[in-house]
Design a protein around this motif. Structure first.
Motif, mmCIF file in Angstrom:
data_model
loop_
_atom_site.group_PDB
_atom_site.id
_atom_site.type_symbol
_atom_site.label_atom_id
_atom_site.label_comp_id
_atom_site.label_asym_id
_atom_site.label_seq_id
_atom_site.Cartn_x
_atom_site.Cartn_y
_atom_site.Cartn_z
ATOM 1 N N ILE A 32 109.051 31.567 69.261
ATOM 2 C CA ILE A 32 109.433 30.528 68.257
ATOM 3 C C ILE A 32 108.613 30.659 67.024
ATOM 4 N N ALA A 33 107.377 30.945 66.899
ATOM 5 C CA ALA A 33 106.546 31.278 65.835
ATOM 6 C C ALA A 33 106.880 32.415 65.111
ATOM 7 N N PHE A 34 107.355 33.345 65.891
ATOM 8 C CA PHE A 34 107.821 34.778 65.545
ATOM 9 C C PHE A 34 108.934 34.486 64.478
ATOM 10 N N GLU A 35 109.983 33.708 65.152
ATOM 11 C CA GLU A 35 111.334 33.461 64.396
ATOM 12 C C GLU A 35 111.109 32.607 62.927
ATOM 13 N N GLU A 36 109.783 31.789 62.911
ATOM 14 C CA GLU A 36 109.535 31.281 61.773
ATOM 15 C C GLU A 36 109.388 32.213 60.615
#
Ligand SMILES: [Ca+2]
Ligand SMILES: [Ca+2]
Length: 97
Positions: A32-36
């Motif tokens: 999720i963080a990566f996708e941010e």
């Protein structure tokens, strides 16, 4: 110069939240963080994407794409100039460096 600091950062994770996610060591949270950061969803974070994401969290006029490229270069293990998810994961393991 672009002075627009996009304040509608509700799509973006705050640094605090991000830190908490990293401490979790949970790969879903990491994803999720990566996708941010990965705006266009190509599973790579470019210097421009990193810059835009960081600027939304921490408005900083000194944060140039060049500086982001330096950050990326430090994390970029395979030298392709972008951060893959694996490299992102490695970053979270060595964040104290
Ligand atoms: Ca991308
Ligand atoms: Ca890379």
């Amino acid at each position: 110069m672009v002075t627009a600091v996009d304040t509608d950062g509700d799509r973006f994770i705050s640094i605090e939240k991000f830190g908490a996610l990293l401490d979790d060591g949970d790969s879903d949270a990491l994803r999720i963080a990566f996708e941010e950061y990965d705006e266009n969803g190509d599973v790579m974070i470019t210097a421009e994407e990193l810059c835009r994401a960081l600027r939304r969290v921490v408005p900083d006029k000194d944060l140039t794409v060049e500086k982001c490229a330096e950050m990326i270069a430090r994390l970029d293990k395979d030298g392709d100039g972008v951060i893959s998810f694996d490299e992102f994961k490695a970053m979270t393991a060595t964040k104290s460096s």
